[in-house]
Design an enzyme around this catalytic site. Structure first.
Site, PDB file in Angstrom:
ATOM      1  CE1 TYR A   1      -3.872  -2.210   0.177  1.00 50.74           C
ATOM      2  CE2 TYR A   1      -2.870  -3.170   2.126  1.00 50.74           C
ATOM      3  CZ  TYR A   1      -3.840  -3.198   1.138  1.00 50.74           C
ATOM      4  OH  TYR A   1      -4.763  -4.215   1.121  1.00 50.74           O
TER       5      TYR A   1
ATOM      6  CE1 TYR B   1      -8.227  -4.150   3.013  1.00 50.82           C
ATOM      7  CE2 TYR B   1      -8.506  -3.109   5.151  1.00 50.82           C
ATOM      8  CZ  TYR B   1      -7.782  -3.927   4.308  1.00 50.82           C
ATOM      9  OH  TYR B   1      -6.634  -4.523   4.766  1.00 50.82           O
ATOM     10  NE  ARG B   2      -4.110  -1.046   4.597  1.00 50.74           N
ATOM     11  CZ  ARG B   2      -3.491  -1.938   5.360  1.00 50.74           C
ATOM     12  NH1 ARG B   2      -4.069  -3.068   5.649  1.00 50.74           N
ATOM     13  NH2 ARG B   2      -2.311  -1.671   5.830  1.00 50.74           N
TER      14      ARG B   2
HETATM   15  C1  LIG Z   1       2.604 -10.104   1.684  1.00 46.39           C
HETATM   16  C2  LIG Z   1       1.774  -9.086   2.406  1.00 46.39           C
HETATM   17  C3  LIG Z   1       0.755  -9.516   3.249  1.00 46.39           C
HETATM   18  C4  LIG Z   1      -0.027  -8.589   3.942  1.00 46.39           C
HETATM   19  N1  LIG Z   1      -0.988  -9.064   4.793  1.00 46.39           N
HETATM   20  C5  LIG Z   1      -1.720  -8.197   5.524  1.00 46.39           C
HETATM   21  C6  LIG Z   1      -2.674  -8.670   6.467  1.00 46.39           C
HETATM   22  O1  LIG Z   1      -2.816  -9.862   6.684  1.00 46.39           O
HETATM   23  N2  LIG Z   1      -3.414  -7.771   7.152  1.00 46.39           N
HETATM   24  C7  LIG Z   1      -3.240  -6.435   6.972  1.00 46.39           C
HETATM   25  O2  LIG Z   1      -3.906  -5.658   7.646  1.00 46.39           O
HETATM   26  N3  LIG Z   1      -2.332  -5.955   6.102  1.00 46.39           N
HETATM   27  C8  LIG Z   1      -1.557  -6.790   5.371  1.00 46.39           C
HETATM   28  N4  LIG Z   1      -0.610  -6.296   4.504  1.00 46.39           N
HETATM   29  C9  LIG Z   1      -0.495  -4.838   4.311  1.00 46.39           C
HETATM   30  C10 LIG Z   1       0.530  -4.119   5.229  1.00 46.39           C
HETATM   31  O3  LIG Z   1       1.816  -4.600   4.952  1.00 46.39           O
HETATM   32  C11 LIG Z   1       0.246  -4.252   6.712  1.00 46.39           C
HETATM   33  O4  LIG Z   1      -1.047  -3.770   6.971  1.00 46.39           O
HETATM   34  C12 LIG Z   1       1.218  -3.507   7.628  1.00 46.39           C
HETATM   35  O5  LIG Z   1       0.911  -3.813   8.971  1.00 46.39           O
HETATM   36  C13 LIG Z   1       1.174  -1.997   7.457  1.00 46.39           C
HETATM   37  O6  LIG Z   1       2.408  -1.453   7.826  1.00 46.39           O
HETATM   38  P1  LIG Z   1       2.731  -0.904   9.288  1.00 46.39           P
HETATM   39  O7  LIG Z   1       1.914  -1.657  10.271  1.00 46.39           O
HETATM   40  O8  LIG Z   1       4.201  -0.926   9.451  1.00 46.39           O
HETATM   41  O9  LIG Z   1       2.178   0.588   9.267  1.00 46.39           O
HETATM   42  P2  LIG Z   1       2.938   1.949   8.862  1.00 46.39           P
HETATM   43  O10 LIG Z   1       3.621   1.755   7.574  1.00 46.39           O
HETATM   44  O11 LIG Z   1       3.729   2.451   9.998  1.00 46.39           O
HETATM   45  O12 LIG Z   1       1.698   2.902   8.686  1.00 46.39           O
HETATM   46  C14 LIG Z   1       0.721   2.702   7.704  1.00 46.39           C
HETATM   47  C15 LIG Z   1      -0.029   3.999   7.421  1.00 46.39           C
HETATM   48  O13 LIG Z   1      -0.804   4.351   8.552  1.00 46.39           O
HETATM   49  C16 LIG Z   1      -0.781   5.748   8.774  1.00 46.39           C
HETATM   50  N5  LIG Z   1      -0.162   5.983  10.086  1.00 46.39           N
HETATM   51  C17 LIG Z   1       0.966   5.382  10.549  1.00 46.39           C
HETATM   52  N6  LIG Z   1       1.237   5.786  11.782  1.00 46.39           N
HETATM   53  C18 LIG Z   1       0.281   6.652  12.125  1.00 46.39           C
HETATM   54  C19 LIG Z   1       0.041   7.425  13.297  1.00 46.39           C
HETATM   55  N7  LIG Z   1       0.842   7.323  14.358  1.00 46.39           N
HETATM   56  N8  LIG Z   1      -1.018   8.269  13.322  1.00 46.39           N
HETATM   57  C20 LIG Z   1      -1.834   8.366  12.224  1.00 46.39           C
HETATM   58  N9  LIG Z   1      -1.670   7.665  11.089  1.00 46.39           N
HETATM   59  C21 LIG Z   1      -0.612   6.815  11.039  1.00 46.39           C
HETATM   60  C22 LIG Z   1       0.034   6.367   7.669  1.00 46.39           C
HETATM   61  O14 LIG Z   1      -0.819   6.864   6.667  1.00 46.39           O
HETATM   62  C23 LIG Z   1       0.860   5.204   7.158  1.00 46.39           C
HETATM   63  O15 LIG Z   1       1.146   5.315   5.795  1.00 46.39           O
HETATM   64  C24 LIG Z   1       0.195  -7.207   3.773  1.00 46.39           C
HETATM   65  C25 LIG Z   1       1.219  -6.783   2.925  1.00 46.39           C
HETATM   66  C26 LIG Z   1       2.016  -7.698   2.256  1.00 46.39           C
HETATM   67  C27 LIG Z   1       3.117  -7.199   1.391  1.00 46.39           C
END
Ligand SMILES: Cc1cc2nc3c(=O)[nH]c(=O)nc-3n(C[C@H](O)[C@H](O)[C@H](O)COP(=O)(O)OP(=O)(O)OC[C@H]3O[C@@H](n4cnc5c(N)ncnc54)[C@H](O)[C@@H]3O)c2cc1C
Lengths: 148, 524
Positions: free
Chosen positions: B92, B469-470
């Site tokens: 994303y 949804y995203r």
């Molecule tokens: C192979 C694969 C499988 C995946 N499977 C899943 C899954 O099972 N479930 C799922 O949910 N996702 C999945 N994802 C998507 C994603 O990788 C995950 O959701 C991941 O947890 C998001 O990154 P992060 O938690 O490090 O968030 P971050 O990268 O830290 O943040 C994500 C976004 O949230 C917002 N944000 C971050 N911090 C804050 C804050 N403090 N205040 C306000 N806004 C903020 C920003 O807009 C930011 O861009 C998958 C991706 C891949 C590549």
């Protein structure tokens, strides 16, 4: 000459046969967005092995467990190990089993990533930590870590 | 890569902006080096040129006090920040900003686990705490609470929740399990939502709604504030856990599977998100495409058949789990088994029926018990230099909708020369269809094709009444544009709120299509 040296440092002598990576390097398509070319990494390389203090080893291992092991632990369920197995062959996939990594090679990949491995941000793994981690991996092979 | 400047900021101004940020967080936590520091602040899985998302700098405050002062600097220069926490939002957009030149606000250093409450079953965490961190911490203190993690274990407890992320235990709907939030507004005000607004409150993480309007939702998938702390309910380890897998022979079984599933979900016999996974996803996490096929275009049916028999998987593979005391699990299983047995060819598996080195089974088994791992990233090993973006529309839980969605995506995907790789995740009443569009990140043409396909899917889904949804950074405006009922009333309301809470427009401009007034060119 420079290109050969670069390949040896970046790929490691033992895996030089791996044509896929060589081709990628030759085309200059390693690294996220290709912002630093492989030659830059090679230019600063220090291939000589050093003996590390027990503290550095322990810290390096801890950093590896925290940042890398979820993808690079032994076993094909780990995407880093799987990818490197596909590239280099069976039983050559786990980073901790390697005896041909160098600090500059590790540093380059950690900051730039390759394939599905994204680079690591300075905000999550700073340069001092990366230095220790890179030294740790370059001092391999390391025996399996029991608990994670 | 050349250095870029924040939009609307001149070179000299930028230099003093950087100096001011350095005064706040220290020199070593402001990053501007385009060779070694900023590449990792871009998205590794872009379908568009990296220049479009290159940040001008990144800044990593250590605590809320520093964060407050970073916001002050940003307001002073009207410099756009892009909030990221663990920063692993891959598929994303990763940690990359919506537009080139933004300064990434990296909260990874704020990574304290502030409380684990064993009695009431919750934890309070800062933005930088990953699933892996929390899991290891719970193990270390001997806690009997489970984490519920997204498939990538390096993701963050807080940011995955704010993104409306999903996990695989009964606590998998992360927003539902969030209770109590601390958020910093653009003007630096720190707010506790819900019960936390009462000084000395005993129930900040026990009762979600507080007194008056519930504000928490305003800060998820949003750019109205920076969330600095959340409470997350954690599931106590159940007396029993028995994951199962049911395989189905035919592509057309998707209809029947979904129909059988709906009452089981609605009546809560399947407590965790119920996953119907297409065969290619199962294959991609454990074998590569070239193991089976070296031709161009989608894999032919004959090859798919061979993969199915080699890997002991079906055309569709259903994953669920029983939780609870053994007699309860036994009884529930009878109902589930009988229901799915009505579909000819259904085969049932428990742990003892799958091989120890069955990569697909083993990681699903871990996810169902909230054990963080990274195995699902293997889907990208399907092709060399694989990367992916996720297309994730929501639909009702019916066989007709599942099939319609599947065909809508599969046909366009095959036409564009990609393999369909997807899964259906059924929650309380909805179905997330996750289509994992995998492409070679070193092939510019293939990336352009993937980008075009994604855009076509957005339009085709919207025309059929399905919304996402995203989404990835590159599609935020396009998808926000599909939620346009009554002359885009919702988007206009979002903009009103944005202008009120962030008048200088410094927080993540363009997140989910919401732009501050100064950047809404071409829109009122
Ligand atoms: C192979 C694969 C499988 C995946 N499977 C899943 C899954 O099972 N479930 C799922 O949910 N996702 C999945 N994802 C998507 C994603 O990788 C995950 O959701 C991941 O947890 C998001 O990154 P992060 O938690 O490090 O968030 P971050 O990268 O830290 O943040 C994500 C976004 O949230 C917002 N944000 C971050 N911090 C804050 C804050 N403090 N205040 C306000 N806004 C903020 C920003 O807009 C930011 O861009 C998958 C991706 C891949 C590549």
């Amino acid at each position: 000459m420079k290109a050969r040296l670069m390949k040896e440092i970046l790929i490691g002598r033992r895996t030089l046969a791996c044509r896929l990576v060589s081709a990628m390097l030759a085309l200059g398509i390693v690294g996220a967005g290709g912002t630093v070319n492989a030659a830059d990494a090679a230019a600063a390389a220090t291939p000589a092995k050093v003996t590390l203090s027990p503290e550095t080893l322990a810290k390096g291992s801890e950093l590896f467990v925290k940042n890398c092991i979820m993808c690079h632990d032994r076993g094909m369920e780990h995407p880093g190990t799987a990818a490197l197995t596909y590239l280099y062959g069976k039983d050559k996939g786990a980073l901790e089993d390697r005896d041909n990594l160098t600090p500059d090679f590790v540093r380059f990949f950690v900051r730039h990533g390759r394939g599905l491995m994204p680079g690591f941000r300075t905000g999550e793994l700073n340069d001092a930590e990366l230095k220790v981690l890179a030294e740790y991996l370059s001092a391999g092979p390391h025996p399996a870590v029991p608990a994670k | 890569m050349d250095a870029v400047l924040p939009p609307g900021i001149k070179r000299e101004q930028f230099a003093s902006l950087v100096a001011d940020l350095q005064k706040v967080v220290g020199r070593e936590f402001v990053f501007t080096d385009t060779q070694w520091e900023l590449p990792a602040y871009n998205d590794a899985y872009l379908t568009t040129p990296a220049e479009l998302h290159q940040p001008s700098a990144a800044v990593a405050p250590a605590n809320v006090e520093e964060l407050q002062r970073v916001l002050e600097v940003a307001r002073h220069y009207k410099a756009p920040l892009w909030t990221t926490s663990t920063g692993k939002n891959f598929a994303y957009g990763g940690p990359a900003p919506r537009k080139a030149g933004y300064i990434v606000l990296d909260l990874k250093r704020m990574n304290r686990i502030l409380e684990v409450n064993e009695k009431h079953g919750y934890a309070v965490v800062e933005p930088g705490v990953s699933y892996m961190d929390l899991y290891r911490h719970l193990q270390k203190i001997g806690s009997k609470l489970w984490v519920d993690c997204a498939a990538p274990g390096w993701g963050g407890v807080l940011p995955n929740m704010t993104e409306h992320g999903v996990g695989y235990t009964p606590y998998g709907d992360h927003v539902t399990m969030q209770c109590g939030m601390e958020v910093m507004l653009a003007d630096g005000t720190l707010v506790q939502t819900g019960m936390g607004a009462l000084p000395g409150s005993q129930t900040s993480h026990l009762y979600k709604y507080g007194f008056g309007p519930s504000m928490d939702g305003l800060f998820t998938q949003s750019n109205f504030g920076v969330v600095t702390k959340v409470g997350m309910w954690l599931m106590p380890e159940p007396p029993g856990y028995r994951p199962y897998m049911i395989t189905f022979e035919k592509e057309s079984d998707l209809h029947a599977i979904t129909e059988v599933l709906r009452p089981l979900k609605v009546n809560m016999l399947i407590p965790a998100v119920a996953m119907t996974v297409e065969m290619l996803w199962e294959a991609a996490v454990q074998v590569t495409r070239r193991d089976y096929y070296t031709g161009k275009g989608p894999i032919p049916d004959s090859v798919r058949k061979k993969m199915r028999s080699d890997l002991k998987i079906g055309a569709w593979n259903f994953y669920g789990a029983l939780y609870g005391p053994p007699p309860m699990m036994d009884n529930t299983w009878e109902v589930i088994r009988d229901a799915f047995a009505s579909i000819p060819g259904a085969k049932f598996y428990f742990d003892e029926d799958r091989a120890k080195d069955d990569v697909a089974w083993q990681y699903r088994k871990k996810l169902g018990a909230g054990i963080p791992n990274m195995t699902e990233y293997n889907v990208m090993n399907w092709i060399p230099n694989g990367a992916h973006i996720d297309f994730s529309p929501i639909s009702p839980v019916t066989g007709v909708d599942a099939t319609k969605q599947y065909e809508l995506i599969r046909d366009r995907c095959n036409k564009a020369g990609f393999d369909y790789c997807g899964e259906f995740a059924v929650g309380w009443r909805d179905m997330h269809h996750i289509f994992c569009l995998t492409f070679d990140r070193n092939d510019a043409k293939e990336k352009a094709r993937a980008n075009k396909l994604f855009g076509d899917l957005v339009d085709a889904a919207a025309a059929a009444g399905y919304g996402e949804y995203r989404t990835h950074l590159d599609f935020m405006d396009r998808i926000a544009g599909t939620y346009n009922w009554n002359d885009s009333a919702l988007l206009r309301m979002h903009e009103k709120v944005k202008d009120a809470v962030d008048p200088s427009g410094i927080l993540s401009p363009g997140k989910m299509g919401i732009w501050p007034k100064s950047m809404r060119k071409g829109r009122a």
